[in-house]
Scaffold this motif. Structure first.
Motif, PDB file in Angstrom:
ATOM      1  N   LEU A   1     -79.215 -36.326 -21.854  1.00 44.32           N
ATOM      2  CA  LEU A   1     -78.363 -35.169 -21.561  1.00 44.32           C
ATOM      3  C   LEU A   1     -77.220 -35.025 -22.558  1.00 44.32           C
ATOM      4  CD1 LEU A   1     -78.153 -35.474 -17.662  1.00 44.32           C
ATOM      5  CD2 LEU A   1     -79.822 -34.225 -19.048  1.00 44.32           C
ATOM      6  N   GLU A   2     -77.361 -35.603 -23.734  1.00 45.38           N
ATOM      7  CA  GLU A   2     -76.328 -35.504 -24.763  1.00 45.38           C
ATOM      8  C   GLU A   2     -76.508 -34.188 -25.510  1.00 45.38           C
ATOM      9  OE1 GLU A   2     -73.220 -35.980 -26.879  1.00 45.38           O
ATOM     10  OE2 GLU A   2     -73.742 -37.746 -25.712  1.00 45.38           O
ATOM     11  N   MET A   3     -75.602 -33.218 -25.275  1.00 42.48           N
ATOM     12  CA  MET A   3     -75.751 -31.870 -25.838  1.00 42.48           C
ATOM     13  C   MET A   3     -75.659 -31.863 -27.358  1.00 42.48           C
ATOM     14  SD  MET A   3     -73.697 -29.460 -23.109  1.00 42.48           S
ATOM     15  CE  MET A   3     -72.216 -30.476 -23.142  1.00 42.48           C
ATOM     16  N   GLU A   4     -74.778 -32.682 -27.911  1.00 44.81           N
ATOM     17  CA  GLU A   4     -74.600 -32.696 -29.355  1.00 44.81           C
ATOM     18  C   GLU A   4     -75.887 -33.101 -30.066  1.00 44.81           C
ATOM     19  OE1 GLU A   4     -71.728 -34.724 -32.775  1.00 44.81           O
ATOM     20  OE2 GLU A   4     -71.871 -35.615 -30.788  1.00 44.81           O
ATOM     21  N   THR A   5     -76.563 -34.117 -29.542  1.00 39.33           N
ATOM     22  CA  THR A   5     -77.817 -34.576 -30.144  1.00 39.33           C
ATOM     23  C   THR A   5     -78.865 -33.472 -30.119  1.00 39.33           C
ATOM     24  OG1 THR A   5     -77.342 -36.823 -29.375  1.00 39.33           O
ATOM     25  CG2 THR A   5     -79.598 -36.356 -30.042  1.00 39.33           C
ATOM     26  N   LEU A   6     -78.968 -32.778 -28.987  1.00 42.75           N
ATOM     27  CA  LEU A   6     -79.954 -31.702 -28.862  1.00 42.75           C
ATOM     28  C   LEU A   6     -79.660 -30.567 -29.837  1.00 42.75           C
ATOM     29  CD1 LEU A   6     -80.147 -31.624 -24.961  1.00 42.75           C
ATOM     30  CD2 LEU A   6     -81.949 -32.400 -26.508  1.00 42.75           C
TER      31      LEU A   6
ATOM     32  N   SER B   1     -82.726 -41.660 -29.659  1.00 39.97           N
ATOM     33  CA  SER B   1     -81.401 -41.313 -29.144  1.00 39.97           C
ATOM     34  C   SER B   1     -81.498 -40.531 -27.850  1.00 39.97           C
ATOM     35  CB  SER B   1     -80.615 -40.494 -30.179  1.00 39.97           C
ATOM     36  OG  SER B   1     -80.193 -41.299 -31.241  1.00 39.97           O
ATOM     37  N   MET B   2     -82.455 -39.594 -27.789  1.00 42.53           N
ATOM     38  CA  MET B   2     -82.581 -38.762 -26.587  1.00 42.53           C
ATOM     39  C   MET B   2     -83.130 -39.547 -25.401  1.00 42.53           C
ATOM     40  SD  MET B   2     -83.639 -34.970 -27.984  1.00 42.53           S
ATOM     41  CE  MET B   2     -85.092 -35.512 -28.875  1.00 42.53           C
ATOM     42  N   LYS B   3     -83.880 -40.602 -25.669  1.00 40.54           N
ATOM     43  CA  LYS B   3     -84.329 -41.461 -24.562  1.00 40.54           C
ATOM     44  C   LYS B   3     -83.155 -42.237 -23.976  1.00 40.54           C
ATOM     45  CE  LYS B   3     -89.129 -42.049 -26.046  1.00 40.54           C
ATOM     46  NZ  LYS B   3     -90.141 -42.983 -26.611  1.00 40.54           N
ATOM     47  N   LEU B   4     -82.244 -42.637 -24.845  1.00 44.39           N
ATOM     48  CA  LEU B   4     -81.071 -43.365 -24.365  1.00 44.39           C
ATOM     49  C   LEU B   4     -80.106 -42.432 -23.645  1.00 44.39           C
ATOM     50  CD1 LEU B   4     -80.381 -45.587 -27.508  1.00 44.39           C
ATOM     51  CD2 LEU B   4     -81.264 -46.354 -25.307  1.00 44.39           C
ATOM     52  N   TYR B   5     -79.873 -41.242 -24.215  1.00 47.21           N
ATOM     53  CA  TYR B   5     -78.953 -40.255 -23.640  1.00 47.21           C
ATOM     54  C   TYR B   5     -79.650 -38.897 -23.596  1.00 47.21           C
ATOM     55  CZ  TYR B   5     -74.741 -43.082 -23.330  1.00 47.21           C
ATOM     56  OH  TYR B   5     -73.802 -44.013 -22.953  1.00 47.21           O
TER      57      TYR B   5
ATOM     58  N   ASN C   1     -78.290 -44.620 -33.891  1.00 50.52           N
ATOM     59  CA  ASN C   1     -79.507 -43.851 -34.152  1.00 50.52           C
ATOM     60  C   ASN C   1     -79.190 -42.430 -34.579  1.00 50.52           C
ATOM     61  OD1 ASN C   1     -82.277 -45.173 -33.473  1.00 50.52           O
ATOM     62  ND2 ASN C   1     -80.889 -45.980 -31.926  1.00 50.52           N
ATOM     63  N   LEU C   2     -78.163 -41.834 -33.957  1.00 50.87           N
ATOM     64  CA  LEU C   2     -77.792 -40.461 -34.308  1.00 50.87           C
ATOM     65  C   LEU C   2     -77.268 -40.390 -35.745  1.00 50.87           C
ATOM     66  CD1 LEU C   2     -77.442 -37.538 -33.472  1.00 50.87           C
ATOM     67  CD2 LEU C   2     -75.206 -38.138 -32.505  1.00 50.87           C
ATOM     68  N   LYS C   3     -76.401 -41.329 -36.107  1.00 51.01           N
ATOM     69  CA  LYS C   3     -75.862 -41.335 -37.470  1.00 51.01           C
ATOM     70  C   LYS C   3     -76.963 -41.589 -38.499  1.00 51.01           C
ATOM     71  CE  LYS C   3     -71.169 -42.745 -36.200  1.00 51.01           C
ATOM     72  NZ  LYS C   3     -70.166 -43.828 -36.209  1.00 51.01           N
ATOM     73  N   MET C   4     -77.867 -42.496 -38.166  1.00 51.79           N
ATOM     74  CA  MET C   4     -78.973 -42.773 -39.091  1.00 51.79           C
ATOM     75  C   MET C   4     -79.872 -41.548 -39.235  1.00 51.79           C
ATOM     76  SD  MET C   4     -80.071 -46.724 -38.409  1.00 51.79           S
ATOM     77  CE  MET C   4     -81.180 -46.695 -39.814  1.00 51.79           C
TER      78      MET C   4
ATOM     79  N   LEU D   1     -75.577 -49.147 -24.780  1.00 51.56           N
ATOM     80  CA  LEU D   1     -76.454 -47.987 -24.927  1.00 51.56           C
ATOM     81  C   LEU D   1     -75.784 -46.912 -25.772  1.00 51.56           C
ATOM     82  CD1 LEU D   1     -77.975 -47.621 -21.337  1.00 51.56           C
ATOM     83  CD2 LEU D   1     -79.172 -48.309 -23.413  1.00 51.56           C
ATOM     84  N   GLN D   2     -74.491 -46.683 -25.509  1.00 44.86           N
ATOM     85  CA  GLN D   2     -73.750 -45.695 -26.289  1.00 44.86           C
ATOM     86  C   GLN D   2     -73.698 -46.106 -27.762  1.00 44.86           C
ATOM     87  OE1 GLN D   2     -72.525 -42.811 -25.310  1.00 44.86           O
ATOM     88  NE2 GLN D   2     -71.525 -42.283 -27.238  1.00 44.86           N
ATOM     89  N   PHE D   3     -73.492 -47.379 -27.990  1.00 43.23           N
ATOM     90  CA  PHE D   3     -73.420 -47.903 -29.365  1.00 43.23           C
ATOM     91  C   PHE D   3     -74.755 -47.693 -30.089  1.00 43.23           C
ATOM     92  CE2 PHE D   3     -73.900 -51.568 -32.295  1.00 43.23           C
ATOM     93  CZ  PHE D   3     -72.876 -51.244 -33.174  1.00 43.23           C
ATOM     94  N   VAL D   4     -75.854 -48.048 -29.419  1.00 40.85           N
ATOM     95  CA  VAL D   4     -77.183 -47.899 -30.023  1.00 40.85           C
ATOM     96  C   VAL D   4     -77.486 -46.418 -30.251  1.00 40.85           C
ATOM     97  CG1 VAL D   4     -79.655 -48.252 -29.668  1.00 40.85           C
ATOM     98  CG2 VAL D   4     -78.039 -50.052 -29.037  1.00 40.85           C
ATOM     99  N   HIS D   5     -77.116 -45.575 -29.279  1.00 37.74           N
ATOM    100  CA  HIS D   5     -77.322 -44.128 -29.407  1.00 37.74           C
ATOM    101  C   HIS D   5     -76.588 -43.575 -30.630  1.00 37.74           C
ATOM    102  CE1 HIS D   5     -76.947 -39.836 -28.638  1.00 37.74           C
ATOM    103  NE2 HIS D   5     -75.644 -39.986 -28.573  1.00 37.74           N
TER     104      HIS D   5
END
Length: 309
Positions: A119-124, A113-117, A62-65, A55-59
Motif C-alpha cells: 500500500l505504499e503510494m510512492e512506489t506505485l 518492494s510492493m510485496k513488503l509494502y 529495493n526502491l532506491k536500487m 521491512l521498511q529498511f529492506v523496502h
C-alpha cells in the motif's frame, strides 16, 4: 450525656480483626503471572517494531536500487539512440539488450518492494511513471489503478493513467483519466496538453485548440503547446494566427533549448528551428506580412550565417 468517641464504638476484638486484615494485605505474595504477562507484552511490541523497521529498511533499499537501475537503463537507451544516429547498428543493439536487462531487474526490485509494502503510494506512482518510459502501458495501468484507489485525488496519477490508456489505444478511458485530473486541478497542464494531442490526432481541430490554449494559460513556457496550436490554426486556414504562434514557439526554443520538456542537443535544435523558420516564411508570404518575413529571415541568417539560401 457525652457521646462515645468513634474509636470506643469498636470492640477490642474488632480492632484486632482490622489490624489482622491490613497485615494480610501487606504480606500477601504478588502474582508472578502478571509480571510475566507484562514482560511478554513488552517483548512482543519490541519484536513487532523491530520487524517493521527491518521491512521498511529492506523496502527502501529495493526502491532506491530500482530507481538507480532505471537510470542505468535510460542511459543505455540513450547510448542506443546515439549509436543508431551514427549508423552503428551493432553498438545500438548491444546497448538495447543491456537496457532490457536493466529494466527486467528494475521490475523485479519493484515487485519485491510492493510485496513488503503493498500500500505504499510512492512506489506505485514511481513504477507507473517508469512503465511509461519503458513503453509498458499494461503494467502501468495495473499499478496506477492501485495507486489511485489509495489516493483518488492524485492528479499526476490520473494524468499518467491516461497516458497509459492512450498507449493502449483506449481513447475513451484515456480522456476520462485526463478529465479526472482536471477535476482535481483545472490547471493540470499535461492533462490539457494530452487532450489536445488526442483531438488533433483525430482531426478534431476545433476541440484541440481550447486544450492547447488552456495548456499555455497554465504554463506559458510550454513550448510544444505553441507548436501544435500553430498546426491547428494552419489546418483551419488562420495563417496569421499560425504565424504568430509558430514565432512564439521558435522564440521559446532559442531561449530554453528544450522541446516537450526535453533538452535538445545543438544539432536537434538547429534542425527544429530551420524547419519552423521555413514554415513561418511560407505563412508570412501567404499573409503578405513583409515585416514578419524580414524578421524571420534575420533569425534564419543568425541560425546559419553561412547558408544564404
Amino acid at each position: 450525656g457525652r457521646l462515645p468517641s468513634r474509636t470506643s464504638l469498636a470492640s477490642p476484638d474488632e480492632k484486632g480483626s482490622f489490624m489482622n486484615a491490613s497485615e494480610e494485605i501487606r504480606e500477601r505474595p504478588k502474582d508472578p503471572s502478571i509480571a510475566v504477562m507484562v514482560g511478554l507484552t513488552v517483548l512482543v511490541i519490541w519484536g513487532c517494531v523491530t520487524v517493521l523497521t527491518m521491512l521498511q529498511f529492506v523496502h527502501e533499499i529495493n526502491l532506491k536500487m530500482a530507481i538507480n537501475i532505471h537510470d542505468a537503463a535510460e542511459y543505455y537507451l540513450r547510448q542506443a539512440d546515439q549509436a543508431s544516429a551514427q549508423g552503428d547498428n551493432e553498438k545500438a543493439k548491444r546497448a538495447q539488450e543491456q537496457a532490457h536487462l536493466y529494466y527486467k531487474e528494475m521490475y523485479r526490485r519493484f515487485d519485491r518492494s510492493m510485496k513488503l509494502y503493498p500500500l505504499e503510494m510512492e512506489t506505485l506512482y514511481i513504477l507507473g511513471r517508469y512503465c511509461i518510459d519503458n513503453d509498458n502501458p499494461s503494467k502501468g495501468v495495473e499499478v496506477l489503478v492501485r495507486d489511485l484507489y489509495l489516493n483518488p485525488n492524485y492528479k499526476w496519477g490520473h494524468n499518467n493513467l491516461g497516458v497509459c490508456y492512450d498507449r493502449l489505444g483506449n481513447t475513451e478511458m484515456a480522456r476520462e483519466s485526463y478529465y479526472r485530473a482536471l477535476m482535481v486541478d483545472r490547471f493540470q497542464v499535461y492533462a490539457h496538453f494530452n487532450l489536445g494531442i488526442g483531438f488533433l490526432k483525430e482531426g478534431k481541430v476545433t476541440r484541440a485548440i481550447p486544450e492547447f490554449i488552456a495548456t499555455i494559460e497554465s504554463d506559458p513556457n510550454k513550448d510544444s503547446a505553441y507548436r501544435y496550436l500553430g498546426v491547428c490554426y494552419k489546418e483551419l486556414g488562420e495563417y496569421q494566427h499560425a504565424l504568430e504562434t509558430f514565432e512564439k514557439y521558435t522564440d521559446l526554443l532559442r531561449a530554453t533549448k528544450r522541446r516537450q520538456d526535453q533538452p535538445l542537443d545543438p544539432d536537434e535544435l538547429q534542425k527544429e528551428l530551420r524547419l519552423f523558420y521555413a514554415e513561418q516564411m511560407k505563412l508570412a508570404r501567404l499573409t503578405e506580412d513583409v515585416t514578419a518575413e524580414a524578421r524571420i529571415l534575420q533569425h534564419a541568417v543568425d541560425l546559419e550565417p553561412g547558408n544564404v539560401s
